[in-house]
Design a protein around this motif. Structure first.
Motif, PDB file in Angstrom:
ATOM      1  N   LEU A  36      -6.760  -8.168  -1.782  1.00  0.00           N
ATOM      2  CA  LEU A  36      -5.608  -7.318  -1.486  1.00  0.00           C
ATOM      3  C   LEU A  36      -5.036  -7.695  -0.115  1.00  0.00           C
ATOM      4  N   GLY A  37      -3.841  -8.228  -0.119  1.00  0.00           N
ATOM      5  CA  GLY A  37      -3.189  -8.642   1.124  1.00  0.00           C
ATOM      6  C   GLY A  37      -1.730  -8.221   1.120  1.00  0.00           C
ATOM      7  N   LEU A  38      -1.205  -8.007   2.339  1.00  0.00           N
ATOM      8  CA  LEU A  38       0.198  -7.608   2.479  1.00  0.00           C
ATOM      9  C   LEU A  38       0.880  -8.559   3.455  1.00  0.00           C
ATOM     10  N   ALA A  39       1.946  -9.209   2.992  1.00  0.00           N
ATOM     11  CA  ALA A  39       2.665 -10.157   3.847  1.00  0.00           C
ATOM     12  C   ALA A  39       4.086  -9.668   4.066  1.00  0.00           C
ATOM     13  N   ASP A  40       4.603  -9.917   5.259  1.00  0.00           N
ATOM     14  CA  ASP A  40       6.006  -9.582   5.543  1.00  0.00           C
ATOM     15  C   ASP A  40       6.867 -10.820   5.328  1.00  0.00           C
ATOM     16  N   LEU A  41       7.808 -10.723   4.403  1.00  0.00           N
ATOM     17  CA  LEU A  41       8.698 -11.851   4.117  1.00  0.00           C
ATOM     18  C   LEU A  41      10.136 -11.538   4.544  1.00  0.00           C
ATOM     19  N   SER A  42      10.301 -10.456   5.308  1.00  0.00           N
ATOM     20  CA  SER A  42      11.650  -9.994   5.659  1.00  0.00           C
ATOM     21  C   SER A  42      12.551 -11.067   6.279  1.00  0.00           C
ATOM     22  N   PRO A  43      12.018 -12.015   7.081  1.00  0.00           N
ATOM     23  CA  PRO A  43      12.928 -13.011   7.656  1.00  0.00           C
ATOM     24  C   PRO A  43      13.415 -14.072   6.656  1.00  0.00           C
ATOM     25  N   ALA A  92      -3.980  -4.985  -6.230  1.00  0.00           N
ATOM     26  CA  ALA A  92      -2.615  -4.584  -5.854  1.00  0.00           C
ATOM     27  C   ALA A  92      -2.089  -3.453  -6.746  1.00  0.00           C
ATOM     28  N   ALA A  93      -2.310  -3.547  -8.059  1.00  0.00           N
ATOM     29  CA  ALA A  93      -1.790  -2.514  -8.966  1.00  0.00           C
ATOM     30  C   ALA A  93      -2.475  -1.172  -8.707  1.00  0.00           C
ATOM     31  N   ASP A  94      -3.791  -1.197  -8.463  1.00  0.00           N
ATOM     32  CA  ASP A  94      -4.523   0.048  -8.169  1.00  0.00           C
ATOM     33  C   ASP A  94      -4.028   0.662  -6.868  1.00  0.00           C
ATOM     34  N   CYS A  95      -3.738  -0.189  -5.905  1.00  0.00           N
ATOM     35  CA  CYS A  95      -3.248   0.301  -4.621  1.00  0.00           C
ATOM     36  C   CYS A  95      -1.866   0.939  -4.794  1.00  0.00           C
ATOM     37  N   ALA A 150      -2.707   2.836   2.440  1.00  0.00           N
ATOM     38  CA  ALA A 150      -3.140   2.899   1.036  1.00  0.00           C
ATOM     39  C   ALA A 150      -4.115   1.762   0.714  1.00  0.00           C
ATOM     40  N   MET A 151      -4.016   0.655   1.460  1.00  0.00           N
ATOM     41  CA  MET A 151      -4.849  -0.524   1.176  1.00  0.00           C
ATOM     42  C   MET A 151      -6.264  -0.395   1.722  1.00  0.00           C
ATOM     43  N   GLN A 152      -6.463   0.560   2.629  1.00  0.00           N
ATOM     44  CA  GLN A 152      -7.759   0.642   3.315  1.00  0.00           C
ATOM     45  C   GLN A 152      -8.945   0.734   2.361  1.00  0.00           C
ATOM     46  N   GLU A 153      -8.817   1.600   1.327  1.00  0.00           N
ATOM     47  CA  GLU A 153      -9.978   1.812   0.467  1.00  0.00           C
ATOM     48  C   GLU A 153     -10.306   0.581  -0.377  1.00  0.00           C
ATOM     49  N   PHE A 154      -9.372  -0.375  -0.448  1.00  0.00           N
ATOM     50  CA  PHE A 154      -9.635  -1.616  -1.182  1.00  0.00           C
ATOM     51  C   PHE A 154      -9.928  -2.778  -0.217  1.00  0.00           C
TER      52      PHE A 154
END
Lengths: 230, 94
Positions: free
Chosen positions: A44-51, A144-147, A208-212
């Motif tokens: 489970l990872g979160l990336a910022d692609l805003s730029p 990701a889906a569970d999160c 929300a990602m903490q528990e995973f």
């Protein structure tokens, strides 16, 4: 010229993000631990692609105009279609399309389309600048889906929401566009919402990602994912 | 959780929607008097039973029409406005 920054630039730097250039955009390349981030991108990872570039088009002639520019479009609303250069075309309704630039290579499609918008109105297609208005995150990994189930009412599991599906719905009570384009067997969700709420969305997702055992990842981790299934 | 079937987005939690009120025909702008306009703008039937209402999906800014039973709160059917007003009212929809 000042480089365009992410709406959560401060939070990314505070988290130790190493900002670098990718295809002309300044993004977080990694957070100092590429191996662990590559592993997190599978979990489970979160990336910022805003730029990275993105652009929208709306109007009765939008589909026809985009097709003439060589964009492959899904037939139905709320579907996503990957382009040859890795860009993603998202149908938001019968007459509106959002194009997300490639995360893998230098963007060519968005730049080409934006350069061609001056005559688009003759075809009844109207460009919608989406770069400043929408944040763009990527949530990736097996959990990701569970999160997402914690903060979104739409079932995001593979059985109900397969790769290529799009939901325009409420995410942590924000209006958001959720685009699922898996990297091989690894679920990958692109999340877009109002950039004024980007910091809130980023913090809510990390919470929300903490528990995973999820964590922020850089663009390098997404590239490692993409290489694995090629 | 109550679920509304949106004609564009499929089933969604009711919290994503706003009701736009009853579907009523506007008065003839050339001949209507003040009373007719006041009735159109401010007075509602508030009928018990199946009524026809405008609904709005907030995340997509999408208007559609729903038949809803005001007694049981059951949503009988949802559909595109062009079904009532013809394709000219929404030339860009299939």
């Amino acid at each position: 010229m000042v480089e365009p920054r992410s709406p959560i630039d401060d939070a990314l730097r505070a988290a130790g993000g190493s900002i670098g250039e990718h295809a002309g955009a300044t993004v977080v390349i990694d957070y100092g631990d590429p191996d662990e981030e590559a592993e997190a991108a599978r979990g489970l990872g979160l990336a910022d692609l805003s730029p990275l570039p993105r652009v929208g088009f709306r109007g009765p002639g939008a589909r026809e105009w985009l097709t003439a520019w060589g964009v492959d479009l899904p037939d139905e609303p709320n579907r996503a279609c990957i382009q040859p250069d890795g860009a993603i075309a998202v149908t938001r309704s019968w007459t509106e399309v959002l194009v997300l630039g490639s995360t893998q290579s230098a963007d060519s499609l968005c730049a080409r389309l934006e350069a061609g918008t001056s005559d688009a109105h003759r075809a009844r297609a109207y460009s919608l600048p989406r770069f400043d208005g929408l944040f763009w995150f990527a949530l990736t990994g097996a959990s990701a889906a569970d999160c997402l189930a914690k903060i979104c009412g739409v079932d995001m599991r593979e059985t109900a929401f397969s790769s290529g599906s799009v939901a325009q719905t409420s995410l942590a009570r924000l209006n958001a566009v959720i685009v699922r384009v898996d990297a091989g067997a690894t679920p990958l969700f692109h999340l877009l919402g109002d950039s004024a709420s980007a910091e809130y969305a980023w913090a809510s997702l990390l919470d929300a990602m903490q528990e995973f055992d999820g964590r922020p990842v850089g663009l390098r981790a997404l590239h490692a994912l993409a290489r694995e299934f090629k | 959780m109550k679920v509304m079937p949106c004609p564009l987005n499929g089933p969604r939690p009711i919290q994503e929607f706003t009701c736009g009120g009853e579907v009523v025909a506007p008065p003839d702008p050339d001949h209507a008097d003040a009373e007719a306009w006041a009735d159109y703008l401010f007075l509602h039937d508030n009928a018990a039973g199946v009524v026809r209402e405008w609904w709005y999906h907030v995340p997509t800014s999408f208007w559609f029409i729903a038949d809803r039973d005001t007694v049981t709160d059951e949503i009988v059917r949802t559909f595109l406005p062009r079904e009532l007003f013809g394709p000219d009212a929404q030339p860009d929809r299939p």
